[in-house]
Design a protein around this motif. Structure first.
Motif, PDB file in Angstrom:
ATOM      1  N   ALA B  77     -32.124  50.416  70.810  1.00 55.48           N
ATOM      2  CA  ALA B  77     -31.705  49.961  69.483  1.00 55.48           C
ATOM      3  C   ALA B  77     -31.508  51.167  68.558  1.00 55.48           C
ATOM      4  O   ALA B  77     -30.535  51.223  67.799  1.00 55.48           O
ATOM      5  N   ASN B  79     -30.745  54.165  69.537  1.00 55.65           N
ATOM      6  CA  ASN B  79     -29.522  54.813  70.016  1.00 55.65           C
ATOM      7  C   ASN B  79     -28.288  54.120  69.445  1.00 55.65           C
ATOM      8  O   ASN B  79     -27.339  54.768  69.026  1.00 55.65           O
ATOM      9  N   LEU B  80     -28.349  52.809  69.449  1.00 53.87           N
ATOM     10  CA  LEU B  80     -27.214  52.030  68.963  1.00 53.87           C
ATOM     11  C   LEU B  80     -26.949  52.346  67.490  1.00 53.87           C
ATOM     12  O   LEU B  80     -25.824  52.635  67.091  1.00 53.87           O
ATOM     13  N   ARG B  81     -28.002  52.329  66.706  1.00 54.35           N
ATOM     14  CA  ARG B  81     -27.851  52.636  65.277  1.00 54.35           C
ATOM     15  C   ARG B  81     -27.292  54.036  65.079  1.00 54.35           C
ATOM     16  O   ARG B  81     -26.417  54.270  64.252  1.00 54.35           O
ATOM     17  N   ALA B  83     -25.515  55.799  67.171  1.00 55.60           N
ATOM     18  CA  ALA B  83     -24.111  55.848  67.579  1.00 55.60           C
ATOM     19  C   ALA B  83     -23.236  55.320  66.448  1.00 55.60           C
ATOM     20  O   ALA B  83     -22.185  55.878  66.149  1.00 55.60           O
ATOM     21  N   GLY B  84     -23.716  54.269  65.806  1.00 56.17           N
ATOM     22  CA  GLY B  84     -22.979  53.734  64.667  1.00 56.17           C
ATOM     23  C   GLY B  84     -22.837  54.764  63.568  1.00 56.17           C
ATOM     24  O   GLY B  84     -21.732  55.038  63.099  1.00 56.17           O
ATOM     25  N   GLU B  85     -23.938  55.358  63.177  1.00 57.36           N
ATOM     26  CA  GLU B  85     -23.907  56.377  62.118  1.00 57.36           C
ATOM     27  C   GLU B  85     -22.953  57.498  62.472  1.00 57.36           C
ATOM     28  O   GLU B  85     -22.184  57.978  61.636  1.00 57.36           O
TER      29      GLU B  85
END
Lengths: 313, 313
Positions: B77, B79-81, B83-85
């Motif tokens: 999770a 990592n996902l955030r 990647a978004g940033e």
DNA sequence: TATCCTTACGGAATTCGTAAGCATG
DNA sequence: CATGCTTACGAATTCCGTAAGGATA
């Protein structure tokens, strides 16, 4: 960020970006799916899907980067639930097997029967699919166990274990010229029209290799995905099928000739997703199907790192 | 199942099963934490925590099985955030570095200064901790980058990259007997009381090894965790510190003698969690600190499977 | 007795589904 | 004009925090 959003994203990709379909699969309304995807995108600050007007058409660059993470989380969530069920001592559950026709038809019936008897509460799901799709079903979590002869090795995300070896045999109608007692050779086979598996199925590669290595051209009149079809058409020539596919009592009109010396030995493999949590009944099923694959053997392979497992067993 | 529940579980373990403390860390009320944990347990059908009366005291067997999955999901999770940033082009973010005193004090300042200038919006977090805790902070996701000379290799979950090599030197007060110009030997060092790093710190092992191999006993009067303390007490004897810790202009009262030929060369390593999504400013920082570690080098190592990376570089 | 977890309950916030609107092929 | 996504809005659900209760060291 929540799991519902992640599920929506995963399913959107699987269903070809059709959110209406996604909504049906996830048992909710279509606007809900729209929102979930949009809200996740808002939280991340990035669009994951390419939109043509109002329609989703594909993944953005970020999307492709992010999707593996999403799938990881959902697979781990499944593992978590399964671990719970296991330790809660629930006897119900799911066993989803992805396999080819050959295995489903000839190798699996005994194991499946035993399993059903022992675990009546477990819903058994037998997916009969082409070999190259077996790995995909395992990786996506749709199947727990994959069994196939082809296209299972060389996936980082899978653990592969050898089940059993088998060879091909030649089936011909009773009274066929090849039944004269003389030794079977590739050259003699090539004198007849041949019916066998389609490419990519059930050791077909080994058949082609043998003829190619001997420099012999064959007359391939018909290929099929399964031995039953092949046997049905054997009157058109001779059939080359897996030995296990010939049953003297059932296939009365046919005779079989061993061809183990002509074509390379085939190895049927069983695969599970690396790192998956397997219910104990899954371990039991695997051992029933392939007795050397005892629980600790499988468990150890499951926990191993990629590259550490032997290609052959 | 939701992420809040998973966070509660993870934090409960980290905070020694004190839910009141967990509530503070997660900025919520204590009953909320209780509920989240209980509801997750209910959903799974299993207790994850051992309860002594109303108090949580530890993990159950299921708990220990399940915790790695929980942590996986939460790390993904993150990592996902991230990647978004990254793709949202946000210049703000976090860079959390776990390192030892030696690195923080002598090796990192330049890189940190450059980084601050280039990425003023990024919150830089410098955790100065004992070497053996660096790996833990990386694995838990509390730190993004770890830098240390010891105790970083041999973690499956980490990717380790060589940064630079360095040797020890001997620092003595001006006018010390060892400054007579004669070659420095282990035997001559052993004639004086020695002050150096505590065990497990900054190449101490190599110092012990050298004396042990030579069969020479030393008079260790004082050990400390950092070179500043060691230098402060050098008047009590001689100090053995990392060469980078001696600065002629700052350490005016002291003289340094190269000891690179006496003790094994040390290799300082940088580590990141395997599979982590790193913001591009993290790649930049790494390259600033250790120029050979260009973005593609790090990215490739990051994606590699365990066992594929060289132990030394 | 102080600390810590559970239970109870009212309110806030989220989430959902239906219905209507709009774009695309 | 049929399909498919978005917007709007009221309803249902979920989730939270406060306050009170009970167990343990």
């Amino acid at each position: 960020m929540n799991f519902q959003q992640l599920r929506a994203v995963r399913e959107a990709i699987r269903r070809g970006y059709n959110l209406t379909e996604v909504a049906k699969v996830l048992h909710t309304s279509q606007p809900a799916i729209s929102r979930q995807i949009r809200e996740l995108e808002e939280e991340l600050g990035v669009e994951l899907f390419v939109r043509a007007g109002k329609r989703l058409t594909g993944l953005t660059e970020v999307g492709t980067v992010v999707v593996p993470l999403v799938e990881n989380m959902l697979l781990d969530a499944d593992n978590l639930r399964r671990a719970g069920e296991e330790y809660a001592g629930r006897d119900s559950g799911r066993l989803s097997i992805a396999t080819t026709h050959s295995q489903a038809r000839y190798a699996l019936p005994d194991a499946v029967r035993d399993f059903r008897q022992r675990y009546p509460q477990v819903v058994l799901n037998l997916h009969q699919i082409p070999p190259h799709q077996v790995a995909e079903m395992l990786l996506s979590g749709e199947a727990d166990v994959g069994i196939a002869t082809e296209a299972l090795a060389s996936y980082e995300g899978l653990v592969t274990l050898p089940c059993y070896r088998w060879t091909h045999c030649v089936v011909v109608p009773q009274g066929h010229a090849l039944l004269d007692g003389a030794p079977l050779t590739l050259a003699r086979l090539a004198e007849h029209p041949i019916i066998t598996y389609g490419s990519g199925y059930t050791g077909r590669l080994h058949i082609d290799d043998a003829f190619a290595a001997a420099g012999i051209a064959i007359d391939l009149v018909l290929t099929a995905m399964d031995a039953d079809v092949i046997k049905t058409y054997v009157e058109l020539g001779l059939g080359i099928v897996a030995s296990i596919a010939y049953d003297p009592s059932r296939d009365r009109g046919l005779a079989a000739l061993d061809a183990g010396h002509l074509f390379a030995v085939n190895l049927t493999r069983l695969a599970v997703r690396r790192g998956a949590f397997l219910r104990s009944y899954v371990f039991d099923f695997i051992e029933t199907f392939a007795p050397p694959l005892k629980r600790d053997v499988v468990a150890q392979a499951l926990a191993s790192e990629p590259g550490t497992q032997p290609a052959e067993g």
